[in-house]
Design a protein around this motif. Sequence first.
Motif, PDB file in Angstrom:
ATOM      1  N   ASP A   1      33.891 -29.567  33.276  1.00 54.71           N
ATOM      2  CA  ASP A   1      34.468 -30.681  32.862  1.00 54.71           C
ATOM      3  C   ASP A   1      33.251 -31.824  32.584  1.00 54.71           C
ATOM      4  O   ASP A   1      33.323 -32.334  31.569  1.00 54.71           O
ATOM      5  CB  ASP A   1      35.217 -31.487  33.795  1.00 54.71           C
ATOM      6  CG  ASP A   1      36.690 -30.639  33.888  1.00 54.71           C
ATOM      7  OD1 ASP A   1      36.972 -29.850  33.107  1.00 54.71           O
ATOM      8  OD2 ASP A   1      37.308 -30.659  34.889  1.00 54.71           O
ATOM      9  N   ALA A   2      32.235 -31.892  33.233  1.00 56.78           N
ATOM     10  CA  ALA A   2      31.341 -32.576  33.416  1.00 56.78           C
ATOM     11  C   ALA A   2      30.138 -32.294  31.973  1.00 56.78           C
ATOM     12  O   ALA A   2      29.974 -33.179  31.515  1.00 56.78           O
ATOM     13  CB  ALA A   2      30.267 -32.543  34.362  1.00 56.78           C
ATOM     14  N   VAL A   3      30.194 -31.051  31.663  1.00 52.80           N
ATOM     15  CA  VAL A   3      29.194 -30.672  30.495  1.00 52.80           C
ATOM     16  C   VAL A   3      30.153 -31.033  29.370  1.00 52.80           C
ATOM     17  O   VAL A   3      29.626 -31.447  28.342  1.00 52.80           O
ATOM     18  CB  VAL A   3      29.276 -29.169  30.344  1.00 52.80           C
ATOM     19  CG1 VAL A   3      28.801 -28.613  28.957  1.00 52.80           C
ATOM     20  CG2 VAL A   3      28.280 -28.585  31.613  1.00 52.80           C
ATOM     21  N   ASP A   4      31.396 -31.041  29.194  1.00 56.28           N
ATOM     22  CA  ASP A   4      32.177 -31.565  28.250  1.00 56.28           C
ATOM     23  C   ASP A   4      31.936 -32.832  27.997  1.00 56.28           C
ATOM     24  O   ASP A   4      31.722 -33.402  26.769  1.00 56.28           O
ATOM     25  CB  ASP A   4      33.836 -31.358  28.462  1.00 56.28           C
ATOM     26  CG  ASP A   4      34.225 -29.776  28.265  1.00 56.28           C
ATOM     27  OD1 ASP A   4      33.252 -29.248  27.559  1.00 56.28           O
ATOM     28  OD2 ASP A   4      35.139 -29.556  28.612  1.00 56.28           O
ATOM     29  N   GLU A   5      31.917 -33.743  29.034  1.00 58.05           N
ATOM     30  CA  GLU A   5      31.889 -35.190  29.147  1.00 58.05           C
ATOM     31  C   GLU A   5      30.252 -35.440  28.602  1.00 58.05           C
ATOM     32  O   GLU A   5      30.227 -36.423  27.770  1.00 58.05           O
ATOM     33  CB  GLU A   5      31.808 -35.866  30.495  1.00 58.05           C
ATOM     34  CG  GLU A   5      33.586 -35.834  30.907  1.00 58.05           C
ATOM     35  CD  GLU A   5      33.688 -36.185  32.417  1.00 58.05           C
ATOM     36  OE1 GLU A   5      32.665 -36.634  32.882  1.00 58.05           O
ATOM     37  OE2 GLU A   5      34.687 -35.724  33.154  1.00 58.05           O
ATOM     38  N   LEU A   6      29.311 -34.739  29.015  1.00 56.57           N
ATOM     39  CA  LEU A   6      28.104 -34.917  28.649  1.00 56.57           C
ATOM     40  C   LEU A   6      27.774 -34.739  27.301  1.00 56.57           C
ATOM     41  O   LEU A   6      26.995 -35.552  26.607  1.00 56.57           O
ATOM     42  CB  LEU A   6      27.190 -34.011  29.571  1.00 56.57           C
ATOM     43  CG  LEU A   6      27.054 -34.393  30.954  1.00 56.57           C
ATOM     44  CD1 LEU A   6      26.318 -33.203  31.805  1.00 56.57           C
ATOM     45  CD2 LEU A   6      26.128 -35.576  30.985  1.00 56.57           C
ATOM     46  N   ARG A   7      28.554 -33.806  26.688  1.00 61.27           N
ATOM     47  CA  ARG A   7      28.349 -33.569  25.271  1.00 61.27           C
ATOM     48  C   ARG A   7      28.659 -34.650  24.387  1.00 61.27           C
ATOM     49  O   ARG A   7      28.048 -34.858  23.228  1.00 61.27           O
ATOM     50  CB  ARG A   7      29.482 -32.286  24.597  1.00 61.27           C
ATOM     51  CG  ARG A   7      28.595 -30.991  25.187  1.00 61.27           C
ATOM     52  CD  ARG A   7      29.931 -29.720  25.112  1.00 61.27           C
ATOM     53  NE  ARG A   7      29.163 -28.463  25.118  1.00 61.27           N
ATOM     54  CZ  ARG A   7      30.030 -27.447  25.568  1.00 61.27           C
ATOM     55  NH1 ARG A   7      31.320 -27.498  25.741  1.00 61.27           N
ATOM     56  NH2 ARG A   7      29.329 -26.246  25.790  1.00 61.27           N
ATOM     57  N   GLY A   8      29.871 -35.306  24.915  1.00 55.54           N
ATOM     58  CA  GLY A   8      30.213 -36.635  24.238  1.00 55.54           C
ATOM     59  C   GLY A   8      29.377 -37.780  24.225  1.00 55.54           C
ATOM     60  O   GLY A   8      29.272 -38.681  23.445  1.00 55.54           O
ATOM     61  N   LEU A   9      28.374 -37.427  25.346  1.00 56.45           N
ATOM     62  CA  LEU A   9      27.189 -38.709  25.226  1.00 56.45           C
ATOM     63  C   LEU A   9      25.869 -38.106  24.651  1.00 56.45           C
ATOM     64  O   LEU A   9      24.669 -38.683  24.705  1.00 56.45           O
ATOM     65  CB  LEU A   9      26.739 -38.825  26.670  1.00 56.45           C
ATOM     66  CG  LEU A   9      28.139 -39.355  27.684  1.00 56.45           C
ATOM     67  CD1 LEU A   9      27.473 -39.468  29.097  1.00 56.45           C
ATOM     68  CD2 LEU A   9      28.300 -40.857  27.113  1.00 56.45           C
TER      69      LEU A   9
END
Length: 282
Positions: free
Chosen positions: A230-238
């Motif tokens: 989930d964190a990787v998905d969020e980081l991609r958004g950044l």
Amino acid sequence: MTTGPAPAPRTPAGGAGLAALITAPDTALIALDYDGTLSPIVSRPADAMPAPGAVEALRALAARVGTCAIITGRPVDALLELTGLANGNGERAGLENLTVLGQYGLQRWDGATGATTSPEPLPGIATVRSQLPEVLRDAPPGVTVEDKTQALVIHVRRAANPDAALGALAPALRRLAEENGLEAAPGKRVLELRPPNHDKGRALRELVEERTARSVLVAGDDLGDLPAFDAVDELRGLGIAGLTVCSDGPEVPAALRERADLVVDGPLGVVTLLNLLAARIG
């Protein structure tokens, strides 16, 4: 060292993450689970030795990327003893870029200094520890408790019917955790009673921010690794590229396998991938 092309991720986002890691390794962060990812799953946690070549692959990759990390539910000291990454003489050659986050980030060991930091356990841990024998009084043979100091893990793998044993025990264990300010986190034939709001996703996000990483690879095999995905998905958004890797096996949850950009064949597949990455980076 294994050579040849790295396996191709099955998603465009995973492909972008792999490309970013290879082209700019100085700003890459490689974050790996231990049990089931760097080590085969075994009946007794104390027997979980690294897969053949795993430690060597870690050393090779840690020397080539900005940060290499093991993020695990195990205590740091237990992980270091199993892997031999830090022996009694404190030899850390080639480990300057390696960090071990134990207990889902509660504990930390830095290869650059050899220092370990660890907070005091929550008061609820001592209460749960004292009450567990009564809660488990009628548990079937083969149910065991692993005391991690910061958390307590109930293992059912060696019970005659592990799934039935866990199903029967889980309600009382969840109540015990909740009453004492803890959470009950499921895993492969385990239930872990641990401090709340500490998971691999939080540990990963904090490490990415600390190291200002611009690309992230996360590898895991269990439900506890989903927060890191989930964190990787969020980081991609950044704007931070990411690659999620599933260390596959018969007990891997379907949800993790389906979420992964890349699926490899268990810990040996992970070792092969790490060696291929180290060879590509050069």
